[in-house]
Design an enzyme around this catalytic site. Structure first.
Site, PDB file in Angstrom:
ATOM      1  N   HIS A 191     -20.146  -0.584 -68.714  1.00 23.45           N
ATOM      2  CA  HIS A 191     -21.102  -1.428 -69.422  1.00 23.45           C
ATOM      3  C   HIS A 191     -21.750  -0.666 -70.586  1.00 23.45           C
ATOM      4  O   HIS A 191     -21.884  -1.174 -71.689  1.00 23.45           O
ATOM      5  CB  HIS A 191     -22.168  -1.871 -68.417  1.00 23.45           C
ATOM      6  CG  HIS A 191     -23.100  -2.854 -68.990  1.00 23.45           C
ATOM      7  ND1 HIS A 191     -22.804  -4.193 -69.049  1.00 23.45           N
ATOM      8  CD2 HIS A 191     -24.285  -2.692 -69.609  1.00 23.45           C
ATOM      9  CE1 HIS A 191     -23.788  -4.813 -69.648  1.00 23.45           C
ATOM     10  NE2 HIS A 191     -24.702  -3.922 -69.994  1.00 23.45           N
ATOM     11  N   ARG A 293      -8.834 -14.949 -78.187  1.00 27.59           N
ATOM     12  CA  ARG A 293      -8.381 -15.076 -76.793  1.00 27.59           C
ATOM     13  C   ARG A 293      -8.915 -16.386 -76.244  1.00 27.59           C
ATOM     14  O   ARG A 293     -10.092 -16.480 -75.875  1.00 27.59           O
ATOM     15  CB  ARG A 293      -8.886 -13.894 -75.969  1.00 27.59           C
ATOM     16  CG  ARG A 293      -8.265 -12.544 -76.349  1.00 27.59           C
ATOM     17  CD  ARG A 293      -8.774 -11.448 -75.411  1.00 27.59           C
ATOM     18  NE  ARG A 293      -7.945 -10.250 -75.439  1.00 27.59           N
ATOM     19  CZ  ARG A 293      -8.233  -9.152 -76.138  1.00 27.59           C
ATOM     20  NH1 ARG A 293      -9.303  -9.113 -76.881  1.00 27.59           N
ATOM     21  NH2 ARG A 293      -7.432  -8.096 -76.072  1.00 27.59           N
ATOM     22  N   ARG A 329      -4.517 -17.490 -79.890  1.00 30.28           N
ATOM     23  CA  ARG A 329      -3.499 -17.277 -78.867  1.00 30.28           C
ATOM     24  C   ARG A 329      -3.569 -18.394 -77.839  1.00 30.28           C
ATOM     25  O   ARG A 329      -4.649 -18.757 -77.382  1.00 30.28           O
ATOM     26  CB  ARG A 329      -3.752 -15.934 -78.174  1.00 30.28           C
ATOM     27  CG  ARG A 329      -2.898 -15.776 -76.930  1.00 30.28           C
ATOM     28  CD  ARG A 329      -2.989 -14.405 -76.366  1.00 30.28           C
ATOM     29  NE  ARG A 329      -4.172 -14.206 -75.555  1.00 30.28           N
ATOM     30  CZ  ARG A 329      -4.526 -13.010 -75.055  1.00 30.28           C
ATOM     31  NH1 ARG A 329      -3.796 -11.953 -75.331  1.00 30.28           N
ATOM     32  NH2 ARG A 329      -5.586 -12.891 -74.316  1.00 30.28           N
ATOM     33  N   GLU A 418       4.730  -8.256 -76.266  1.00 25.05           N
ATOM     34  CA  GLU A 418       4.059  -7.514 -75.186  1.00 25.05           C
ATOM     35  C   GLU A 418       5.060  -6.989 -74.173  1.00 25.05           C
ATOM     36  O   GLU A 418       4.752  -6.113 -73.377  1.00 25.05           O
ATOM     37  CB  GLU A 418       3.063  -8.437 -74.474  1.00 25.05           C
ATOM     38  CG  GLU A 418       2.001  -8.983 -75.406  1.00 25.05           C
ATOM     39  CD  GLU A 418       0.999  -9.858 -74.695  1.00 25.05           C
ATOM     40  OE1 GLU A 418      -0.151  -9.438 -74.564  1.00 25.05           O
ATOM     41  OE2 GLU A 418       1.377 -10.972 -74.265  1.00 25.05           O
ATOM     42  N   ASN A 441      -1.731  -3.421 -75.597  1.00 25.84           N
ATOM     43  CA  ASN A 441      -2.229  -3.170 -74.230  1.00 25.84           C
ATOM     44  C   ASN A 441      -1.119  -3.487 -73.232  1.00 25.84           C
ATOM     45  O   ASN A 441      -0.788  -2.693 -72.353  1.00 25.84           O
ATOM     46  CB  ASN A 441      -3.454  -4.031 -73.913  1.00 25.84           C
ATOM     47  CG  ASN A 441      -4.537  -3.903 -74.966  1.00 25.84           C
ATOM     48  OD1 ASN A 441      -4.591  -2.901 -75.650  1.00 25.84           O
ATOM     49  ND2 ASN A 441      -5.370  -4.912 -75.091  1.00 25.84           N
ATOM     50  N   ASP A 442      -0.551  -4.675 -73.382  1.00 27.79           N
ATOM     51  CA  ASP A 442       0.515  -5.050 -72.462  1.00 27.79           C
ATOM     52  C   ASP A 442       1.831  -4.363 -72.803  1.00 27.79           C
ATOM     53  O   ASP A 442       2.580  -3.981 -71.904  1.00 27.79           O
ATOM     54  CB  ASP A 442       0.702  -6.580 -72.455  1.00 27.79           C
ATOM     55  CG  ASP A 442      -0.302  -7.225 -71.512  1.00 27.79           C
ATOM     56  OD1 ASP A 442      -0.425  -6.747 -70.374  1.00 27.79           O
ATOM     57  OD2 ASP A 442      -0.961  -8.195 -71.910  1.00 27.79           O
ATOM     58  N   CYS A 489      -2.532  -6.318 -82.486  1.00 30.79           N
ATOM     59  CA  CYS A 489      -3.845  -6.815 -82.071  1.00 30.79           C
ATOM     60  C   CYS A 489      -4.321  -6.193 -80.765  1.00 30.79           C
ATOM     61  O   CYS A 489      -5.328  -6.619 -80.211  1.00 30.79           O
ATOM     62  CB  CYS A 489      -3.831  -8.333 -81.946  1.00 30.79           C
ATOM     63  SG  CYS A 489      -2.776  -8.942 -80.615  1.00 30.79           S
TER      64      CYS A 489
HETATM   65  C1  PEP Z   1      -2.585  -6.961 -75.557  1.00 28.78           C
HETATM   66  O1  PEP Z   1      -1.933  -7.083 -74.517  1.00 28.78           O
HETATM   67  O2  PEP Z   1      -2.544  -5.947 -76.275  1.00 28.78           O
HETATM   68  C2  PEP Z   1      -3.496  -8.023 -75.994  1.00 28.78           C
HETATM   69  C3  PEP Z   1      -4.053  -8.001 -77.172  1.00 28.78           C
HETATM   70  O3  PEP Z   1      -3.747  -9.015 -75.107  1.00 28.78           O
HETATM   71  P1  PEP Z   1      -4.709  -8.862 -73.824  1.00 28.78           P
HETATM   72  O4  PEP Z   1      -5.369  -7.532 -73.890  1.00 28.78           O
HETATM   73  O5  PEP Z   1      -5.679 -10.000 -73.922  1.00 28.78           O
HETATM   74  O6  PEP Z   1      -3.739  -9.016 -72.697  1.00 28.78           O
HETATM   75 MG    MG Z   2      -1.808  -9.010 -73.596  1.00 29.79          MG
END
Ligand code: PEP
Ligand code: MG
Length: 555
Positions: A191, A293, A329, A418, A441-442, A489
């Site tokens: 946090h 998102r 998205r 992803e 991220n994914d 992103c």
């Molecule tokens: C990602 O996967 O990088 C992404 C932007 O989507 P999320 O983090 O919402 O899964």
């Molecule tokens: Mg993602």
């Protein structure tokens, strides 16, 4: 001496430490010492209540004369001051003292009974119960002659050192006085870190050595290095001030388009979670939205929202960006974002199960309703709406969604990259999709087969891994060869050093949490495209990735 931790942001702060005092113990129930009269004890209570009342009054007046943000705190402080002088409360405390209780115990019980009454009233009054508790704790601390618990009060700017901050503490932070935050607990997504990032505060979290810092010590908090220097020399302070001036300069480019030193444009967009987040996005100079998102509309609901509810939310967002690109998205249900009405509860590996497109394909009513809402919102606003689908595996799925979106009337339809398979098929995807946005991220989680929600494999979760960068390169190369825009992103775009590498790899836009925009914009402006390409070549070769966990020498 230095303490190290996880830095949040890139700035530097120098100042005196004030430790957040530990919570007070509940005062003992033991009766008052023989020989101390009720009158004497009550005089102590009145003295302490007067001190706290005066202190709160003084702070209320100071707040009234402060800037706009501080002024908002004035009526709250006034109300707290009144609480500390409430005659009914004093009466209750007096009864306790007359019964033989110590001043601390009588104050504790008196405040507790008033807190209960307020809580029972519910609503606004119940919210004030917490404030009353805070006043009671201050009175008890004054009686005991110890520092008041909770956020320290100071007339001068200071570096706040704590084990960790509660959400209530962080909400009450005096932004005028807080130079930096150092906590011994909490990780990069705690946090405290999130708040610090959102408010642009210098912070170092998870700094174990912070427990040894004491009030009054001078420290340099360097978020870029994740370090805290204790009792720095004059030279170190001068260097820190120079670094701070340099970091502050990052703000100077705000409002200018993202670009490399040689003028090559690289649009910098914002990641947005709900329509209201348009405010920080615009404040930090985002050139549009690179990732909205849409899950916020769905999460916490028993049913999907109606087309009307969705349309209104999309209009609210789009109308803030006339003429600018806004990438929305499609619902990414499943895995780390499960929805009760869409996600099966019995998937052993939800990240490999029905999520994103796979989930929506099973619930065409939800997919169609969202597309209809997007088309309706697009017709009523002037933003440049792009729509993309998460968790797309190959060109067949990409083509399916692009055709579906276009058949509804959407103009720009693309996919997220992803899953590593889409990188392998990028040349074919580039022929069917209007654009690709890489969710690092994914993409990192799937490339390295490491669950992004699992602490035990958190070390793998870095897009600096050359395998992730090579996957990104495959997509960027295919995009550039086919005139198809490729953006990033995921969190990687918010790392200024990585942003330069992504530019060198050939990505066409970056989208990130709004507060990261200043630093990324400033860092990009330091490199020409040739220099960025050079850095990218090194990164693709693994030069900046250090897999220490398999270092044989350290076994
Ligand atoms: C990602 O996967 O990088 C992404 C932007 O989507 P999320 O983090 O919402 O899964
Ligand atoms: Mg993602």
């Amino acid at each position: 001496m230095d303490i190290s931790g996880i830095g949040v942001g890139r700035n530097v702060a120098v100042g005196p430490v004030i430790r957040m005092a530990a919570p007070l113990q509940e005062p003992s129930k033991a009766p008052r010492a023989v020989g101390v009269s009720a009158d004497e004890e009550m005089a102590r209570v009145q003295e302490s209540m007067k001190t706290i009342n005066a202190d709160l009054q003084r702070r209320a007046e100071a707040a009234e004369n402060g800037d706009k943000g501080t002024q908002q705190a004035a009526p709250i402080l006034q109300a707290l001051a009144q609480m500390a002088a409430d005659p009914a409360l004093l009466d209750t405390i007096k009864k306790g003292v007359d019964d033989g209780k110590t001043a601390q115990r009588a104050v504790f019980e008196g405040f507790a009974s008033f807190e209960q009454t307020l809580s029972a009233l519910g609503g606004y009054m119940a919210e004030r119960a917490g404030d009353l508790h805070d006043v009671g704790q201050r009175v008890i601390a004054d009686l005991e002659g110890v520092p008041a618990p909770g956020l320290p009060q100071s007339d001068k700017p200071f570096v706040l050192v704590a084990e960790d901050l509660s959400p209530a503490d962080t909400a009450g932070l005096d932004m005028e006085k807080t130079l930096a935050i150092v906590t011994s607990q909490g990780g990069p997504t705690s946090h405290t870190a999130i708040l610090a990032r959102a408010r642009g505060l210098v912070a170092v979290v998870s700094a174990a050595g912070a427990d040894d810092l004491s009030t009054g010590q001078t420290v340099i908090v360097n978020a870029a290095e994740g370090s805290v220097t204790i009792d720095p020399s004059d030279d170190e302070i001068a260097a820190a001030n120079a670094a701070k001036a340099q970091a502050d300069k990052a703000k100077e480019l705000r409002g200018k388009p993202g670009a490399l030193k040689d003028g090559t444009l690289l649009p910098l967009l914002a990641n947005v979670g709900k329509p209201e987040d348009a405010d920080p996005a615009l404040e930090y100079g985002a050139e549009g939205v690179g990732l909205f998102r849409s899950e916020f509309l769905f999460l916490g609901n028993e049913q999907p929202p109606s087309v009307e509810v969705q349309t209104a939310a999309y209009i609210k967002l789009l109308s803030r960006f006339p003429g600018k690109k806004v990438v929305i998205r499609m619902l990414d249900a499943g895995a780390d974002k499960p929805l009760p009405f869409l996600t099966p509860g019995d998937e052993p590996n939800p990240a490999l199960g029905l999520r994103g497109l796979r989930s929506l394909r099973q619930h065409m009513d939800v997919m169609n309703a969202q597309l209809d809402a997007l088309v309706a919102a697009d017709a009523q606003t002037d933003a440049d709406l792009w729509v993309m689908m998460p968790m797309v595996t190959d060109e067949h799925e990409a083509e399916y969604f692009v055709r579906l979106g276009k058949s509804k009337g959407l103009k720009k339809v693309g996919v997220m990259a992803e899953v590593p398979s889409i990188a392998f098929m990028a040349d074919k995807v580039a022929k069917v999709a209007d654009f690709v946005s890489i969710g690092t991220n994914d993409l990192t989680q799937y490339t390295l087969a490491a669950d992004r929600t699992l602490g035990s494999v958190a070390d793998y979760q870095t897009a600096w891994h050359p395998a992730v960068l090579r996957a990104i390169k495959m997509i960027a190369d295919a995009g550039n060869a086919n005139g198809m825009p490729v953006g990033v992103c995921g969190e990687a775009a918010a790392d200024p050093d990585l942003a330069v590498v992504l530019a060198g790899i050939g990505v066409n836009s970056l989208s990130m949490t709004p507060v990261a925009l200043d630093d990324v914009r400033a860092e990009l402006a330091k490199y020409t495209m040739d220099e960025a390409k050079d850095k990218a070549a090194q990164a693709l070769d693994g030069a900046f990735y250090h897999p220490t966990r398999w270092d044989f020498e350290q076994q």
